[in-house]
Scaffold this motif. Structure first.
Motif, PDB file in Angstrom:
ATOM      1  N   TYR A  42       0.820  -1.304   0.091  1.00 41.63           N
ATOM      2  CA  TYR A  42       0.176   0.127   0.078  1.00 41.63           C
ATOM      3  C   TYR A  42       0.900   1.417   0.117  1.00 41.63           C
ATOM      4  N   SER A  43       0.051   2.339  -0.411  1.00 39.57           N
ATOM      5  CA  SER A  43       1.144   3.717  -0.527  1.00 39.57           C
ATOM      6  C   SER A  43       0.939   4.283   0.889  1.00 39.57           C
ATOM      7  N   ALA A  44       1.888   4.094   1.774  1.00 38.50           N
ATOM      8  CA  ALA A  44       2.089   4.834   3.126  1.00 38.50           C
ATOM      9  C   ALA A  44       2.280   6.268   2.942  1.00 38.50           C
ATOM     10  N   ARG A  59      -8.901   2.454  -0.042  1.00 39.97           N
ATOM     11  CA  ARG A  59      -8.961   1.244  -1.112  1.00 39.97           C
ATOM     12  C   ARG A  59      -7.872   1.589  -2.266  1.00 39.97           C
ATOM     13  N   ARG A  60      -7.912   2.922  -2.572  1.00 42.78           N
ATOM     14  CA  ARG A  60      -7.162   3.399  -3.609  1.00 42.78           C
ATOM     15  C   ARG A  60      -5.723   3.795  -3.208  1.00 42.78           C
ATOM     16  N   LEU A  61      -5.194   3.386  -2.135  1.00 39.54           N
ATOM     17  CA  LEU A  61      -3.663   3.405  -1.567  1.00 39.54           C
ATOM     18  C   LEU A  61      -3.421   1.758  -1.681  1.00 39.54           C
ATOM     19  N   LEU A  62      -4.148   1.036  -2.119  1.00 43.89           N
ATOM     20  CA  LEU A  62      -3.625  -0.466  -2.146  1.00 43.89           C
ATOM     21  C   LEU A  62      -3.265  -0.463  -3.618  1.00 43.89           C
ATOM     22  N   VAL A  63      -2.020  -0.890  -3.549  1.00 42.50           N
ATOM     23  CA  VAL A  63      -1.141  -1.279  -4.709  1.00 42.50           C
ATOM     24  C   VAL A  63      -1.557  -2.689  -5.372  1.00 42.50           C
ATOM     25  N   PHE A 133      -2.006   8.778  18.576  1.00 41.97           N
ATOM     26  CA  PHE A 133      -1.653   7.910  17.716  1.00 41.97           C
ATOM     27  C   PHE A 133      -0.390   7.937  17.048  1.00 41.97           C
ATOM     28  N   THR A 134       0.072   7.161  16.292  1.00 34.89           N
ATOM     29  CA  THR A 134       1.241   7.160  15.500  1.00 34.89           C
ATOM     30  C   THR A 134       1.004   6.864  14.031  1.00 34.89           C
ATOM     31  N   LEU A 135       1.482   7.255  12.872  1.00 35.95           N
ATOM     32  CA  LEU A 135       1.177   6.917  11.618  1.00 35.95           C
ATOM     33  C   LEU A 135       2.266   6.314  10.803  1.00 35.95           C
ATOM     34  N   ARG A 136       2.208   5.070  10.830  1.00 35.03           N
ATOM     35  CA  ARG A 136       3.096   4.050   9.894  1.00 35.03           C
ATOM     36  C   ARG A 136       2.613   3.447   8.959  1.00 35.03           C
ATOM     37  N   SER A 137       1.558   2.765   9.540  1.00 35.79           N
ATOM     38  CA  SER A 137       0.642   1.528   8.579  1.00 35.79           C
ATOM     39  C   SER A 137      -0.468   1.971   8.184  1.00 35.79           C
ATOM     40  N   LEU A 138      -1.113   1.275   7.160  1.00 32.44           N
ATOM     41  CA  LEU A 138      -2.413   1.746   6.715  1.00 32.44           C
ATOM     42  C   LEU A 138      -3.426   1.415   7.972  1.00 32.44           C
TER      43      LEU A 138
END
Length: 459
Positions: A42-44, A59-63, A133-138
């Motif tokens: 996915y596009s992190a 869903r648009r972030l899923l390659v 929160f942290t932001l690293r994964s979908l």
């Protein structure tokens, strides 16, 4: 190698790039990808734009979906499977199924470690409170998104003023939250030289973001119904949502426990074929360090571009090829509201501190100019700031930084190409670049900066 079993730990950029390359080169090879999370490929980098509403669906972030990887590419992807140990002697990994907690051993002929990086967790009490929160994964992005949708927070405090912190400041402002950014260092975007950040910082504040630099967070506390972020220099900041964006750390513990060579950066050491110190084990992505083309030593700069390329190189070599990863420059570009900032190579500060260009950095030169991004008479022309860092002895370009509202991404790539080719500022000044009034000048701003730099070469 048609009967081989290839095991890959990690199913994001590097891991799936390698898996796909192996399957293309050796269709009969059994490729198993163990991914402890729910998603692969996915596009992190796109996550802040989904959270902010620019992208309409996650869903648009899923390659590549798990089903597509299995059915279309023939890759044995197993999500919710965590590799907990590597035995290089037996050539097997121990895998825990997160669903039921059972474990099993999986033999391999060749192994790729693509375990990525994890958010840095500063020693701040309260990081585990609800609303932090942290932001690293979908999965992290989905948690933040659902919190925004269900709780309708009004105030966000972001700890960290780097790329993710500023991209999320924009995302939260797009959702009409009050936003405060707290940065421990003296400036936001700390991997830029200070003069390149001044206009950007002012612009961020004009967008309604409060910035506290040189400010250390000491605690996050529950303050019903919200949270309180306690700082040493700026007092207590009220918040309904807190994002901790203080960087990431390489996930190298599996490799370390397996006795593989580790780099001085704490990431996994690999050669230019992405091999580790064990000939049967490769590594790629944010868990490894790469050779830096300017510093001429290994560095850890986790970026999606090198993860994808490193995974492809690893996959080709695991399939019997002879591909080489030449090195990195750390080229990066980030959107900060209406501004774009970009960097490649080394900053002036980093060049002087490296000791590679004189003991006191006396061979480091720099030039900074501001010019319109296109012909000044063209409607919409905007100021563009360019900085080049160079070796004063011969003029070789060592780094570049740009900040402006247009044309930044194209021009940073010119500088990255020049550094890779070991060009001098004189060479850059004579490049045959494109020109038309809507796009540039007869001398591009990068060339204008190069010609200014030339005055200091050999002095």
């Amino acid at each position: 190698m048609s009967s081989s079993t290839m095991v890959i730990i990690g199913g994001d950029a590097a891991g799936m790039s390698a898996a796909s390359k192996i399957r293309r080169e050796c269709p009969d090879t059994h490729v198993i990808v163990f991914e402890k999370g729910e998603h692969i490929s996915y596009s992190a980098c796109g996550m802040p734009y989904w959270i902010g509403g620019v992208v309409d669906s996650d869903r648009r972030l899923l390659v590549l979906t798990v089903d597509a990887a299995r059915k279309r590419r023939g890759i044995d992807v197993r999500t919710h499977h965590e590799v907990v140990a590597i035995d290089p002697v037996r050539r097997e990994v121990t895998v825990r199924q997160l669903g039921d907690g059972t474990s099993f051993q999986q033999p391999y002929d060749l192994l790729l470690i693509a375990t990525g990086a994890s958010p840095a967790r500063p020693p701040i009490p309260g990081l585990d409170l609800p609303g932090v929160f942290t932001l690293r994964s979908l999965s992290h992005a989905q948690q933040i998104y659902h919190f925004l949708e269900s709780r309708q927070p009004r105030r966000a405090v972001i700890i960290g003023g780097g790329y993710i912190g500023l991209e999320m400041a924009e995302a939260f402002r797009d959702r009409e939250l009050e936003v405060t950014v707290v940065e421990m260092l003296p400036q936001i975007l700390p991997n830029f030289d200070p003069e390149m950040v001044e206009e950007v910082a002012a612009h961020v504040q004009q967008q309604g973001v409060t910035i506290h630099t040189g400010t250390r967070v000491t605690a996050i506390q529950q303050d019903n119904p919200g949270l309180a972020v306690v700082t040493e220099e700026a007092g207590t900041l009220p918040a309904d949502l807190v994002l901790v964006a203080t960087g990431v750390r390489p996930n190298g513990e599996l490799a370390r426990q397996a006795g593989l060579r580790m780099g001085q950066t704490g990431a996994i050491w690999v050669d230019d074929h992405m091999r580790t110190s064990d000939e049967h084990i490769y590594a790629a992505g944010d868990c490894v360090e790469h050779y830096h083309l300017v510093l001429e030593e290994n560095a850890w700069i986790p970026l999606a571009t090198s993860a994808n390329k490193g995974g492809r190189v690893a996959g080709e070599n695991m399939a019997g090829g002879d591909a080489r990863f030449p090195g990195i420059l750390g080229t990066a570009v980030v959107k900060v509201f209406d501004y774009t900032v970009a960097v490649t190579g080394v900053t002036e500060q980093a060049a002087r501190a490296s000791g590679k260009f004189g003991e006191q950095g006396e061979w480091v030169g720099s030039a900074v100019i501001t010019n319109d991004d296109k012909a000044g008479y063209w409607p919409g022309a905007e100021p563009l700031k360019v900085k080049l860092v160079f070796d004063r002895r011969d003029g070789r370009v060592l780094g570049g930084q740009l900040a402006g509202k247009a044309g930044v991404n194209k021009r940073i790539d010119i500088v990255a190409t020049a550094i890779t080719a070991r060009m001098t500022v004189a060479d850059v000044g004579m490049l045959d670049l494109s020109y038309a009034p809507p796009y540039s000048h007869p001398y591009d701003p990068v060339q204008i900066c190069a010609n200014v730099a030339l005055r200091d070469v050999g002095r």
